[in-house]
Design a protein around this motif. Structure first.
Motif, PDB file in Angstrom:
ATOM      1  N   THR A   1       0.870  -1.033   0.087  1.00 56.56           N
ATOM      2  CA  THR A   1      -0.095   0.066  -0.091  1.00 56.56           C
ATOM      3  C   THR A   1       0.849   1.222  -0.031  1.00 56.56           C
ATOM      4  OG1 THR A   1      -1.750  -1.407   1.197  1.00 56.56           O
ATOM      5  CG2 THR A   1      -1.830   1.254   1.127  1.00 56.56           C
ATOM      6  N   THR A   2       2.075   1.160   0.680  1.00 54.19           N
ATOM      7  CA  THR A   2       2.912   2.390   0.747  1.00 54.19           C
ATOM      8  C   THR A   2       3.228   2.755  -0.859  1.00 54.19           C
ATOM      9  OG1 THR A   2       3.870   1.766   2.729  1.00 54.19           O
ATOM     10  CG2 THR A   2       5.259   3.190   1.667  1.00 54.19           C
ATOM     11  N   LEU A   3       3.819   1.560  -1.337  1.00 57.64           N
ATOM     12  CA  LEU A   3       3.984   1.735  -2.735  1.00 57.64           C
ATOM     13  C   LEU A   3       3.034   2.245  -3.581  1.00 57.64           C
ATOM     14  CD1 LEU A   3       6.675  -0.968  -4.159  1.00 57.64           C
ATOM     15  CD2 LEU A   3       7.142   1.240  -3.511  1.00 57.64           C
ATOM     16  N   ARG A   4       1.932   1.833  -3.332  1.00 62.64           N
ATOM     17  CA  ARG A   4       0.712   2.068  -4.165  1.00 62.64           C
ATOM     18  C   ARG A   4       0.454   3.537  -4.067  1.00 62.64           C
ATOM     19  NH1 ARG A   4      -2.256  -1.298  -6.845  1.00 62.64           N
ATOM     20  NH2 ARG A   4      -4.281  -0.153  -6.696  1.00 62.64           N
ATOM     21  N   SER A   5       0.673   3.925  -2.746  1.00 64.66           N
ATOM     22  CA  SER A   5       0.297   5.587  -2.415  1.00 64.66           C
ATOM     23  C   SER A   5       1.486   6.503  -3.209  1.00 64.66           C
ATOM     24  CB  SER A   5       0.531   5.894  -0.935  1.00 64.66           C
ATOM     25  OG  SER A   5      -0.688   5.222  -0.348  1.00 64.66           O
ATOM     26  N   ILE A   6       2.599   5.882  -3.246  1.00 61.83           N
ATOM     27  CA  ILE A   6       3.722   6.477  -3.778  1.00 61.83           C
ATOM     28  C   ILE A   6       3.627   6.815  -5.369  1.00 61.83           C
ATOM     29  CG2 ILE A   6       6.391   6.728  -4.162  1.00 61.83           C
ATOM     30  CD1 ILE A   6       6.638   5.254  -1.505  1.00 61.83           C
ATOM     31  N   ILE A   7       3.190   5.549  -5.896  1.00 63.60           N
ATOM     32  CA  ILE A   7       2.958   5.799  -7.416  1.00 63.60           C
ATOM     33  C   ILE A   7       1.592   6.142  -7.812  1.00 63.60           C
ATOM     34  CG2 ILE A   7       2.008   3.286  -7.717  1.00 63.60           C
ATOM     35  CD1 ILE A   7       5.100   4.955  -9.793  1.00 63.60           C
ATOM     36  N   GLY A   8       0.798   6.490  -7.001  1.00 67.49           N
ATOM     37  CA  GLY A   8      -0.676   7.262  -7.419  1.00 67.49           C
ATOM     38  C   GLY A   8      -1.687   6.438  -7.403  1.00 67.49           C
TER      39      GLY A   8
END
Length: 242
Positions: free
Chosen positions: A44-51
């Motif tokens: 989820t952290t990565l998904r937030s970073i990439i939008g």
């Protein structure tokens, strides 16, 4: 300038509060690993970073720009490479055809360069994606993203489901990518492999950061490593990872 700054982000799936004030930094040319158990919130952290799953509050700065509300295509266009969990290569295309899919960007990573980095892929360049092993598919997913010549590379669980010897090969490539000047954020469950190559480590637990510091120091604290990140009992030969 840092390659990535995540400041106090809160991300939800519906009413479920997944990330509760996550902050982290990746410096230019730095390899940072984000560790944690299943369900801790790493992907989820990565998904937030990439939008892909925008944070409801907090801020994300990539390469000096506030990208908190940017769509994924705009973030990718500024030089962010993302290798998602599950590889997602084109099964009916050959290795060579998969590598010709990305739009070319100027930089050191070319098809000959990634074949040099991944000699196994060059040996199988006429094979279709579905004919590759899991490790070869992961290598192809990374190689394809490198052809975008990203300034920041985000990797989501590249070791998942791979045999230990293949994991070592994949992680050597991740380290080589950092050594070539790319900033890397590596999401991993394979703690021992990740801390061998990373400069710094964060540990995520129940949506919050519970450790931040030197990856080497974290790797030497066996009790904390097992308690916070669920480290496996595998031993890694440090010399082989250099």
């Amino acid at each position: 300038m840092n390659a990535l700054e995540v400041k106090d982000i809160h991300t939800y799936y519906g009413k479920s509060h997944i990330l509760d004030g996550v902050s982290l930094v990746v410096g230019e040319g730095e390899l940072v690993t984000l560790l944690g158990r299943n369900g801790a919130g790493k992907s989820t952290t990565l998904r937030s970073i990439i939008g892909l799953t925008p944070a409801r509050s907090g801020a994300i700065h990539i390469l000096g720009k506030d990208t908190t509300r940017w769509p994924p295509y705009r973030i990718a266009a500024m030089g962010v490479g993302f290798v998602p969990e599950g590889r997602r290569i084109f099964a009916n295309l050959t290795v060579d055809e998969n590598l010709k899919v990305p739009v070319e960007r100027s930089g050191p990573w070319t098809i000959p360069a990634v074949y040099k980095l991944f000699p196994r892929l060059e040996e199988r360049k006429s094979n279709k994606g579905r004919q590759l092993s899991g490790g070869e598919q992961e290598m192809l997913a990374i190689a394809r993203t490198l052809l975008l010549n990203p300034r920041l590379l985000l990797l989501d669980e590249p070791s998942q489901g791979l045999a230990p010897l293949i994991v070592q090969e994949v992680f050597r490539v991740v380290k080589a990518t950092r050594d070539a000047g790319t900033s890397v954020l590596l999401i991993e469950q394979n703690v021992r492999a990740a801390v061998e190559i990373a400069d710094r480590a964060y540990v995520l637990d129940d949506g919050g950061i519970v450790y931040e510091g030197s990856a080497a120091a974290f790797g030497q604290d066996e009790e904390r490593m097992r308690a916070l990140a669920g480290a496996s009992a595998e031993k890694w030969d440090e010399a082989e990872m250099k």
